[in-house]
Each structure stands twice: as structure tokens, then as C-alpha cells.
Write a protein that holds these residues in place. Structure first.
Motif, PDB file in Angstrom:
ATOM      1  N   ASP A  98      27.319  53.337   6.772  1.00  0.00           N
ATOM      2  CA  ASP A  98      26.493  52.105   6.831  1.00  0.00           C
ATOM      3  C   ASP A  98      27.332  50.915   6.356  1.00  0.00           C
ATOM      4  O   ASP A  98      27.377  49.860   7.012  1.00  0.00           O
ATOM      5  CB  ASP A  98      25.260  52.220   5.911  1.00  0.00           C
ATOM      6  CG  ASP A  98      24.278  53.313   6.311  1.00  0.00           C
ATOM      7  OD1 ASP A  98      23.155  53.004   6.723  1.00  0.00           O
ATOM      8  OD2 ASP A  98      24.656  54.504   6.201  1.00  0.00           O
ATOM      9  N   TYR A  99      27.997  51.091   5.205  1.00  0.00           N
ATOM     10  CA  TYR A  99      28.816  49.994   4.662  1.00  0.00           C
ATOM     11  C   TYR A  99      30.012  49.697   5.572  1.00  0.00           C
ATOM     12  O   TYR A  99      30.344  48.542   5.855  1.00  0.00           O
ATOM     13  CB  TYR A  99      29.345  50.358   3.270  1.00  0.00           C
ATOM     14  CG  TYR A  99      28.304  50.436   2.184  1.00  0.00           C
ATOM     15  CD1 TYR A  99      27.533  49.332   1.835  1.00  0.00           C
ATOM     16  CD2 TYR A  99      28.097  51.618   1.476  1.00  0.00           C
ATOM     17  CE1 TYR A  99      26.589  49.402   0.819  1.00  0.00           C
ATOM     18  CE2 TYR A  99      27.155  51.694   0.453  1.00  0.00           C
ATOM     19  CZ  TYR A  99      26.401  50.586   0.128  1.00  0.00           C
ATOM     20  OH  TYR A  99      25.477  50.642  -0.878  1.00  0.00           O
ATOM     21  N   GLY A 100      30.680  50.781   6.036  1.00  0.00           N
ATOM     22  CA  GLY A 100      31.874  50.605   6.874  1.00  0.00           C
ATOM     23  C   GLY A 100      31.528  49.900   8.176  1.00  0.00           C
ATOM     24  O   GLY A 100      32.236  49.006   8.642  1.00  0.00           O
ATOM     25  N   SER A 101      30.406  50.327   8.789  1.00  0.00           N
ATOM     26  CA  SER A 101      29.977  49.736  10.053  1.00  0.00           C
ATOM     27  C   SER A 101      29.683  48.244   9.859  1.00  0.00           C
ATOM     28  O   SER A 101      30.077  47.399  10.685  1.00  0.00           O
ATOM     29  CB  SER A 101      28.724  50.486  10.527  1.00  0.00           C
ATOM     30  OG  SER A 101      28.126  49.827  11.609  1.00  0.00           O
ATOM     31  N   GLN A 102      29.004  47.902   8.745  1.00  0.00           N
ATOM     32  CA  GLN A 102      28.692  46.482   8.488  1.00  0.00           C
ATOM     33  C   GLN A 102      29.974  45.663   8.305  1.00  0.00           C
ATOM     34  O   GLN A 102      30.105  44.552   8.819  1.00  0.00           O
ATOM     35  CB  GLN A 102      27.794  46.336   7.260  1.00  0.00           C
ATOM     36  CG  GLN A 102      27.362  44.899   7.007  1.00  0.00           C
ATOM     37  CD  GLN A 102      26.094  44.780   6.197  1.00  0.00           C
ATOM     38  OE1 GLN A 102      25.167  45.568   6.357  1.00  0.00           O
ATOM     39  NE2 GLN A 102      26.021  43.785   5.325  1.00  0.00           N
ATOM     40  N   LEU A 185      22.103  42.149  12.039  1.00  0.00           N
ATOM     41  CA  LEU A 185      22.773  43.460  12.149  1.00  0.00           C
ATOM     42  C   LEU A 185      22.101  44.555  11.333  1.00  0.00           C
ATOM     43  O   LEU A 185      21.837  44.391  10.145  1.00  0.00           O
ATOM     44  CB  LEU A 185      24.228  43.315  11.653  1.00  0.00           C
ATOM     45  CG  LEU A 185      25.021  44.616  11.488  1.00  0.00           C
ATOM     46  CD1 LEU A 185      25.298  45.284  12.838  1.00  0.00           C
ATOM     47  CD2 LEU A 185      26.337  44.351  10.748  1.00  0.00           C
ATOM     48  N   ASP A 186      21.866  45.680  11.997  1.00  0.00           N
ATOM     49  CA  ASP A 186      21.583  46.923  11.274  1.00  0.00           C
ATOM     50  C   ASP A 186      22.798  47.812  11.525  1.00  0.00           C
ATOM     51  O   ASP A 186      23.005  48.318  12.633  1.00  0.00           O
ATOM     52  CB  ASP A 186      20.303  47.572  11.817  1.00  0.00           C
ATOM     53  CG  ASP A 186      19.799  48.652  10.879  1.00  0.00           C
ATOM     54  OD1 ASP A 186      20.623  49.233  10.138  1.00  0.00           O
ATOM     55  OD2 ASP A 186      18.579  48.918  10.888  1.00  0.00           O
ATOM     56  N   PRO A 187      23.642  48.025  10.517  1.00  0.00           N
ATOM     57  CA  PRO A 187      24.916  48.715  10.759  1.00  0.00           C
ATOM     58  C   PRO A 187      24.733  50.173  11.115  1.00  0.00           C
ATOM     59  O   PRO A 187      25.498  50.732  11.903  1.00  0.00           O
ATOM     60  CB  PRO A 187      25.671  48.560   9.437  1.00  0.00           C
ATOM     61  CG  PRO A 187      24.610  48.357   8.408  1.00  0.00           C
ATOM     62  CD  PRO A 187      23.497  47.603   9.112  1.00  0.00           C
TER      63      PRO A 187
END
Ligand code: PPS
Ligand code: MG
Ligand code: MG
Ligand code: MG
Length: 401
Positions: A98-102, A185-187
Motif C-alpha cells: 500500500d505504501y510502496g504503491s502510493q 488515489l487508492d494505492p
């Protein structure tokens, strides 16, 4: 049985930048002030220009950002470590993905659109990562993000530092609203599905003056072939869909590995008996007994298709099912990142998205949607019948209490 399964020329972007950051100053000016009139006229012409804008560069950047973020998520999902999963203060799960995608989406948008003002409304923030004990997790996210960006030839010369990653994640703290442009954005939408190895989506929308003007949904586990609606959720060989839509230009789907896009359309069925419906996999996210009552009233024969995340909007946009219903438990406030991209993907494919009172969703109010009771989605022809069944069922439920 439930089935689990702008091209903005520089001067215009400067006007928009003014629009975003100086609205409070505008309010202080007296209405008859000549400056006020000049600025109001400028804003009106920006709006008029915005309505005919192609958003081509934004769409290309959004597709690149979501595809890269999907690559990162796929890598994590393949080798998910328990240590990668944390619990947020609201007890919902969050992972390094989740953090990486964001961080990836935020970085790619800023790099690809350097001349545009950048505002991002996103789900995650770095609070927990900055707490003592978060160092290992942060290092793992930094490594993942650098590897993902390097795989696309971005960022080879100077890898991002831990601090860069925290800053990228925190660029998502914008409050959105009705003025200017905001990415939404929703990661990882459907983190619970991601953890189960099921469906999830990277969902990115663009708001312009409070309206969603483009949306991209990357669904790494969604089959390219239509969902049959039969049996358990399975993963045939070809999975990984990228849906994208621009205001007035239709909805398209391509494979995440880059096949040519094809235009998609919602189901044309007018007969509710033939319609199948989607709902949340998680009973905690939507009232399954209420949707079952509505389906019965409509005469829907097929069992509900329960899948996680905005993959539901993607699947609906290509006609896999005809209806999506979502009725959260009392007191839950929907966030704009859970619906912005999905909403335009479905509407540009010919569908309609409303709340339970039949009102369109309003994305201009900040980070939350202010809506009546629930969200319903279907094609134009079925909407009046669905709305009637929803309202009757809600009344029945209320009088039974
Ligand atoms: N209590 C409650 N009620 C309603 N919705 C909730 C609730 N809690 C969470 N969420 C949000 O649901 C997002 C997951 O989407 P879905 O509900 O469509 O997926 S699922 O099928 O239930 O997994 C999920 O998105 P992510 O946090 O991005 O996974 C949440 O924003
Ligand atoms: Mg979500
Ligand atoms: Mg999420
Ligand atoms: Mg979440």
C-alpha cells in the motif's frame, strides 16, 4: 450460494495554480472589486477551456503510474511476509505494498507532469512509518520502490532515500475540493483481498473543479476474460486488467502487460431476472442481507458475485454483471478514493452511479463522500427499477426495526 470470485499550455497552468492556492485571498476581495471581476472571468474561461481539454498527457501518466504500482504490488503479493502487514489506528490492514504503491504513483505523476500543479488526495500517510520500530518496514518499502522505478528505467541515477519515500507518501495529504485539479488515489483498494490472494485494485482518478475527468483502475488479479459468475474465484492463466476512461471519450480495457486497448460497455440487459449483481466480499463492508432482499424483489436469479475492491466497477464496465450494490453499516463514511476512478470507468462505459436516493456522487466535498445510505450502479435502462427496489427495501427494513 455466493460466488467468490490540460494539455495545459504554461500560461493556463499558471492560472490554475492561482486558482488552487489563492481562493482564500479571493474571498477577502469585495465582490465589486475590478480585480475580483478579472479573476472571476479568468476562472470562467479556465473552466470553459477545461471542459474541452483532452487530458491526454494526464491519462498517459496515470496509466504508467498505475501499471508500475501494480508491478510492485504483484511482487509483494507473491512473497507476502507477515512482517509486511501492519494494523492502522482504525484496525484496518496496511502493507508495504500500500505504501510502496502510493509512493510510486506519486513519484511517477510528479515526474511525468512536471509543469502541472500537483495535488494528491490519497489513502495512506507516513505517521506509522515514522514511529519507532518502523525503520525496517520503511527500508523494505524504499527498496521495493527503487527496484520498481529502476525496472522502467526511471530513477537509475539517484535512488530515492527513506526520507524521499516518506515525502512521496505524504504528498497525498491534500483535502481535495471543488477548486482546481486533484489526483485521487487508492494505492491498494481491497487490502483484505490483496492479503487473501484475491482481487484488489490500484485506483487513480483526476478531479477537475470537483468533477472526475479521468480514471485508471489496475486490477492485477482480474481475468482478462469475463467472470463467468460460476463457482469459486479462480485465477485462469491470463489475469491483469488495466481499465481507463476519460470524460466524454469512453472506457477501454487492456492487459497490464500492454495488449492493445479495446472499448468496453456495460451490460445492455433490461431484464432484472437476467442480471447478476456484484457486492463486497467482506460482509463488514456492505449489508449482504439488504442486497439479498433487493435482489429478490428484482427477481434476480443468479447468486451474488462477491469480489473485493473497485475491480467490481471494472468488471461491471465490461458487462460481466449488470448491478453493483453497496450498503455500508451505519455510521461509515465513504472516501472519495474508494469510488472516483471506478465511477468514471463505469459511467463512460454507459452506466450510472448514484446513491440510494438516486443522486449522483459528489466528489467536490473533500476527502469524504456525503451521500444518502448506499451506492448503486447499473445501466441506464435498469436504474429506475433498481432504485425503486432499493427504496422499497430500505423502507421495509426501517419499519421492521
Ligand atoms: N466498515 C466499512 N464499510 C464499508 N467500507 C469499508 C469499511 N471498512 C473499510 N471499507 C472500505 O472498503 C474498501 C474495500 O472495498 P470493498 O468493500 O469493495 O471490498 S471488499 O469486497 O469488501 O473487500 C476498503 O478499501 P481499502 O482500505 O483501500 O482496502 C475500505 O476503504
Ligand atoms: Mg479502498
Ligand atoms: Mg486502500
Ligand atoms: Mg485501507
Amino acid at each position: 450460494m455466493a460466488t467468490n470470485i490540460l494539455l495545459t499550455p504554461a500560461p493556463l497552468s499558471r492560472i490554475l495554480r492561482f486558482d488552487i492556492y489563492s481562493s482564500s485571498n479571493l474571498r477577502k476581495l469585495r465582490p465589486k472589486s475590478p480585480i475580483f471581476l478579472t479573476i472571476t472571468t479568468a476562472r470562467a474561461s479556465v473552466r470553459a477551456a477545461a471542459s474541452t481539454m483532452s487530458y491526454d498527457e494526464e491519462l498517459a501518466a496515470a496509466k504508467k503510474a498505475c501499471s508500475l504500482a501494480a508491478r510492485l504490488c504483484q511482487k509483494v503479493q507473491k512473497a507476502l511476509l507477515q512482517s509486511d502487514v501492519q494494523s492502522k489506528s482504525d484496525k484496518s490492514p496496511v502493507t508495504v505494498a500500500d505504501y510502496g504503491s502510493q509512493a510510486v504513483v506519486s513519484y511517477v505523476l510528479e515526474k511525468e507532469l512536471p509543469s502541472r500543479p500537483f495535488s494528491l488526495v490519497a489513502e495512506e500517510d507516513s505517521t506509522d512509518l515514522r514511529k519507532g520500530g518502523g525503520e525496517d518496514t520503511l527500508q523494505r518499502i524504499t527498496k521495493l520502490v527503487n527496484e520498481t522505478l529502476a525496472s522502467e528505467g526511471m530513477n537509475n541515477k539517484s535512488p530515492l532515500s527513506d526520507e524521499d519515500i516518506l515525502a512521496s507518501i505524504d504528498s497525498g495529504k491534500s483535502v481535495g475540493g471543488s477548486v482546481g485539479r486533484h489526483w485521487v488515489l487508492d494505492p491498494i483498494d481491497g487490502t483484505k483481498g490483496f492479503l487473501r490472494g484475491d482481487q484488489y485494485a490500484i485506483a487513480l482518478g483526476l478531479l477537475d473543479e470537483g468533477k472526475v475527468v479521468l480514471g485508471v483502475l489496475a486490477c492485477p488479479n482480474l481475468p482478462l476474460q469475463p467472470l463467468s459468475g460460476q463457482g469459486q474465484q479462480t485465477f485462469p492463466q491470463k489475469v491483469g486488467c488495466l481499465f481507463f476512461a476519460k470524460e466524454g471519450a469512453g472506457t477501454y480495457m487492456q492487459s497490464l502487460d500492454g495488449s492493445p486497448p479495446t472499448q468496453v460497455h456495460v451490460s445492455a440487459t433490461e431484464n432484472p431476472e437476467e442480471a447478476s449483481f456484484f457486492e463486497s466480499f467482506e460482509a463488514a463492508h456492505s449489508l449482504h442481507d439488504l442486497t439479498s432482499l433487493i435482489a429478490k424483489k428484482l427477481g434476480v436469479k443468479a447468486p451474488p458475485v462477491r469480489i473485493d475492491s473497485q475491480a467490481k466497477y471494472g468488471a461491471l464496465s465490461r458487462g460481466d454483471g449488470a448491478i453493483y450494490m453497496r450498503f455500508p453499516h451505519k455510521g461509515y463514511h465513504e472516501k472519495i478514493w474508494d469510488h472516483a476512478a471506478g465511477c468514471i470507468v463505469v459511467t463512460e462505459a454507459g452506466g450510472i452511479v448514484t446513491d440510494a436516493a438516486g443522486n449522483p456522487l459528489d466528489f467536490s466535498k473533500g476527502r469524504f463522500l456525503d451521500l444518502d445510505t448506499g451506492i448503486i450502479v447499473t445501466n441506464q435502462k435498469l436504474m429506475p427499477t433498481l432504485l425503486k427496489a432499493v427504496q422499497e427495501s430500505l423502507k421495509e427494513k426501517a419499519s421492521a426495526l
